[in-house]
Design a protein around this motif. Structure first.
Motif, PDB file in Angstrom:
ATOM      1  N   HIS A 228      41.379  41.617  37.546  1.00  0.00           N
ATOM      2  CA  HIS A 228      42.065  41.836  38.450  1.00  0.00           C
ATOM      3  C   HIS A 228      42.796  40.962  39.292  1.00  0.00           C
ATOM      4  O   HIS A 228      44.048  41.141  39.697  1.00  0.00           O
ATOM      5  CB  HIS A 228      41.431  43.063  39.413  1.00  0.00           C
ATOM      6  CG  HIS A 228      40.762  44.084  38.774  1.00  0.00           C
ATOM      7  ND1 HIS A 228      40.411  45.199  39.563  1.00  0.00           N
ATOM      8  CD2 HIS A 228      40.327  44.483  37.555  1.00  0.00           C
ATOM      9  CE1 HIS A 228      39.815  45.865  38.849  1.00  0.00           C
ATOM     10  NE2 HIS A 228      39.725  45.822  37.643  1.00  0.00           N
ATOM     11  N   HIS A 229      42.191  39.925  39.364  1.00  0.00           N
ATOM     12  CA  HIS A 229      42.624  38.868  40.378  1.00  0.00           C
ATOM     13  C   HIS A 229      42.867  37.775  39.607  1.00  0.00           C
ATOM     14  O   HIS A 229      42.991  36.392  40.109  1.00  0.00           O
ATOM     15  CB  HIS A 229      41.823  38.494  41.431  1.00  0.00           C
ATOM     16  CG  HIS A 229      41.428  39.704  42.263  1.00  0.00           C
ATOM     17  ND1 HIS A 229      42.230  40.225  42.984  1.00  0.00           N
ATOM     18  CD2 HIS A 229      40.353  40.407  42.425  1.00  0.00           C
ATOM     19  CE1 HIS A 229      41.832  41.412  43.577  1.00  0.00           C
ATOM     20  NE2 HIS A 229      40.694  41.375  43.244  1.00  0.00           N
ATOM     21  N   SER A 246      46.004  44.376  33.729  1.00  0.00           N
ATOM     22  CA  SER A 246      45.281  45.081  34.927  1.00  0.00           C
ATOM     23  C   SER A 246      46.269  45.673  35.878  1.00  0.00           C
ATOM     24  O   SER A 246      47.351  44.798  36.265  1.00  0.00           O
ATOM     25  CB  SER A 246      44.313  44.089  35.630  1.00  0.00           C
ATOM     26  OG  SER A 246      43.647  44.721  36.865  1.00  0.00           O
ATOM     27  N   VAL A 248      46.504  45.931  38.924  1.00  0.00           N
ATOM     28  CA  VAL A 248      46.738  45.110  40.115  1.00  0.00           C
ATOM     29  C   VAL A 248      47.614  43.982  39.717  1.00  0.00           C
ATOM     30  O   VAL A 248      48.709  43.640  40.521  1.00  0.00           O
ATOM     31  CB  VAL A 248      45.599  44.586  40.665  1.00  0.00           C
ATOM     32  CG1 VAL A 248      45.681  43.347  41.674  1.00  0.00           C
ATOM     33  CG2 VAL A 248      44.616  45.560  41.150  1.00  0.00           C
ATOM     34  N   ARG A 249      47.504  43.297  38.587  1.00  0.00           N
ATOM     35  CA  ARG A 249      48.187  42.287  38.259  1.00  0.00           C
ATOM     36  C   ARG A 249      49.526  42.609  37.902  1.00  0.00           C
ATOM     37  O   ARG A 249      50.633  41.828  37.995  1.00  0.00           O
ATOM     38  CB  ARG A 249      47.593  41.336  36.921  1.00  0.00           C
ATOM     39  CG  ARG A 249      46.492  40.828  37.322  1.00  0.00           C
ATOM     40  CD  ARG A 249      46.840  39.376  37.768  1.00  0.00           C
ATOM     41  NE  ARG A 249      47.565  39.116  38.851  1.00  0.00           N
ATOM     42  CZ  ARG A 249      47.032  39.552  40.055  1.00  0.00           C
ATOM     43  NH1 ARG A 249      45.980  39.689  40.562  1.00  0.00           N
ATOM     44  NH2 ARG A 249      48.222  39.069  40.955  1.00  0.00           N
ATOM     45  N   ARG A 251      51.411  45.203  39.100  1.00  0.00           N
ATOM     46  CA  ARG A 251      52.015  45.467  40.206  1.00  0.00           C
ATOM     47  C   ARG A 251      52.559  44.172  41.314  1.00  0.00           C
ATOM     48  O   ARG A 251      53.473  44.325  41.719  1.00  0.00           O
ATOM     49  CB  ARG A 251      51.310  46.412  41.065  1.00  0.00           C
ATOM     50  CG  ARG A 251      51.170  47.762  40.650  1.00  0.00           C
ATOM     51  CD  ARG A 251      50.289  48.574  41.610  1.00  0.00           C
ATOM     52  NE  ARG A 251      50.421  50.172  40.968  1.00  0.00           N
ATOM     53  CZ  ARG A 251      49.707  51.203  42.024  1.00  0.00           C
ATOM     54  NH1 ARG A 251      49.043  50.825  42.858  1.00  0.00           N
ATOM     55  NH2 ARG A 251      49.895  52.356  41.666  1.00  0.00           N
ATOM     56  N   GLU A 252      51.509  43.414  41.345  1.00  0.00           N
ATOM     57  CA  GLU A 252      51.775  42.166  42.218  1.00  0.00           C
ATOM     58  C   GLU A 252      52.832  41.064  41.166  1.00  0.00           C
ATOM     59  O   GLU A 252      53.242  40.503  42.001  1.00  0.00           O
ATOM     60  CB  GLU A 252      50.441  41.329  42.375  1.00  0.00           C
ATOM     61  CG  GLU A 252      49.696  42.346  43.445  1.00  0.00           C
ATOM     62  CD  GLU A 252      48.376  41.598  43.927  1.00  0.00           C
ATOM     63  OE1 GLU A 252      48.041  40.472  43.508  1.00  0.00           O
ATOM     64  OE2 GLU A 252      47.594  42.268  44.446  1.00  0.00           O
TER      65      GLU A 252
END
Length: 295
Positions: A228-229, A246, A248-249, A251-252
Motif C-alpha cells: 500500500h505504501h 494497490s 492507495v497507490r 489514488r495517490e
C-alpha cells in the motif's frame, strides 16, 4: 458478460474471450487494474459506480487481490455486488486478506458464480493478440536477501510455497498462445515497487523469484498489489513495466478514483503463436532453476 470460469480442480485450456469491438480498430487493449480495496460487510455501494465506469474506460478489469478484509462469505458477497454492473471480462487473483478466514474456496466459488475468471486456475486469452496469466505469489524477499530453503523444515516449506507459485506462473504463461502476455499478481515481483514501505517488512511484501518466468516469456506488463505504501511503478531487469495497483497507490499517484488504466498497443503483425518447447528439449522446473542455496 461471457462466463469465463473454469472447472474447479481440473486443468483447463486458456479461456478465450474472442474478438471484442473489432479489436477496437485502434489496435490496442485498455486494462483497468486495482487491488487492496478491502471490502467489509458494510461497504455495499462504495465502489459500484466506479467499477461500472470501467465498461467505458477499459476492455478488461483486473483485480490484484485483497478484495476483502478477512475473506468471509459476507464480505465477498459485497464484492460481487460492487461488480454487479461490470460487463467487460473480470480477472482476479486472491490476496492474503482473502485467505484470512481460512475460506478461500468460498471466496472463489462466489467469484466464479459472478463470472469472474480466476487466473490461479487457468490463463485467459482476451483475443488472438493479448493473454493473461496470474497467481497470488508469495513472500521471501529480494536479491541477495531472498530467503533460501536451508535449515528447519518450516523454512523449507515457506520457500517451497514461493517456488510452487513461480512454477504455476511459468505453466500459465507457457499455455498462452498470444504474443502479448500480461501478468497479474498480489505479491510484488520486484523490490522497486515496495520502496516506501518499512525496510524491515520487505521480505513479507513479495519475492523476486517470480521474475524469471516473467522475463523469460517476455511479459508486456505486470500488475500487483499488497504494498500500500510502496512505489507505483518499476521495471524488471529485462525492462518489463511493473505497476503496484494497490488502491492507495492508484489514488495517490495517478489521481484516479479506483483503478489504473493501462493501454497496450497491438503490433501490426500480431497473432497467435505456438509456445510449446521444441521436441526433445527439456525445460527445467522453476525449483531447479532457483536452486536451494544456504543462508
Amino acid at each position: 458478460m461471457t462466463d469465463a470460469r473454469s472447472d474447479k480442480g481440473r486443468a483447463s485450456e486458456p479461456v478465450a474471450f474472442g474478438r471484442r469491438r473489432e479489436d477496437r480498430q485502434g489496435r490496442s487493449v485498455r486494462i483497468a487494474a486495482v487491488g487492496d480495496f478491502h471490502c467489509g460487510e458494510n461497504d455495499g455501494g462504495m465502489y459500484r459506480e466506479a467499477f461500472a465506469r470501467a465498461n467505458d474506460e477499459a476492455d478488461i478489469l483486473l483485480l490484484a487481490g485483497d478484495l476483502t478484509r478477512r475473506g468471509t462469505p459476507a464480505e465477498i458477497a459485497v464484492v460481487c455486488g460492487e461488480l454487479m454492473d461490470v460487463r467487460i471480462p473480470i480477472l482476479a487473483v486472491l490476496g492474503n486478506h482473502d485467505h484470512e478466514s481460512g475460506q478461500p474456496e468460498k471466496v472463489n466459488d462466489a467469484l466464479r458464480a459472478r463470472g469472474v475468471h480466476l487466473l490461479d486456475e487457468a490463463p485467459f486469452e482476451l483475443n488472438e493478440h493479448v493473454g493473461f496469466a496470474g497467481v497470488k505469489g508469495f513472500m521471501g524477499g529480494f536479491g541477495r536477501y531472498t530467503l533460501t530453503a536451508f535449515g528447519e523444515g518450516e523454512t523449507k516449506a515457506f520457500v517451497n510455497t514461493t517456488l510452487d507459485e513461480v512454477q504455476k506462473l511459468e505453466y500459465s504463461l507457457r499455455r498462452l498462445s498470444t504474443p502479448t502476455r500480461v501478468v497479474l499478481l498480489h505479491y510484488a515481483p520486484i523490490m522497486d515497487t515496495v520502496m516506501g514501505e518499512p525496510e524491515q517488512i520487505f521480505p513479507f511484501l513479495g519475492n523476486d523469484r517470480l521474475l524469471e518466468p516473467i522475463d523469460r516469456f517476455g511479459a508486456a506488463v505486470v500488475f500487483h498489489g499488497h504494498a500500500h505504501h510502496g512505489t507505483f511503478s518499476g521495471k524488471t531487469p529485462a525492462g518489463v513495466p511493473v505497476f503496484n495497483v494497490s488502491m492507495v497507490r492508484v489514488r495517490e499517484d495517478t489521481g484516479a478514483e479506483l483503478y489504473y488504466v493501462h493501454e497496450i498497443e497491438i503490433p501490426e503483425n500480431s497473432g497467435r503463436a505456438e509456445q510449446e518447447p521444441e521436441p526433445g528439449v527439456e525445460t527445467p522446473t522453476a525449483a531447479e532453476r532457483a536452486g536451494a542455496g544456504s543462508a
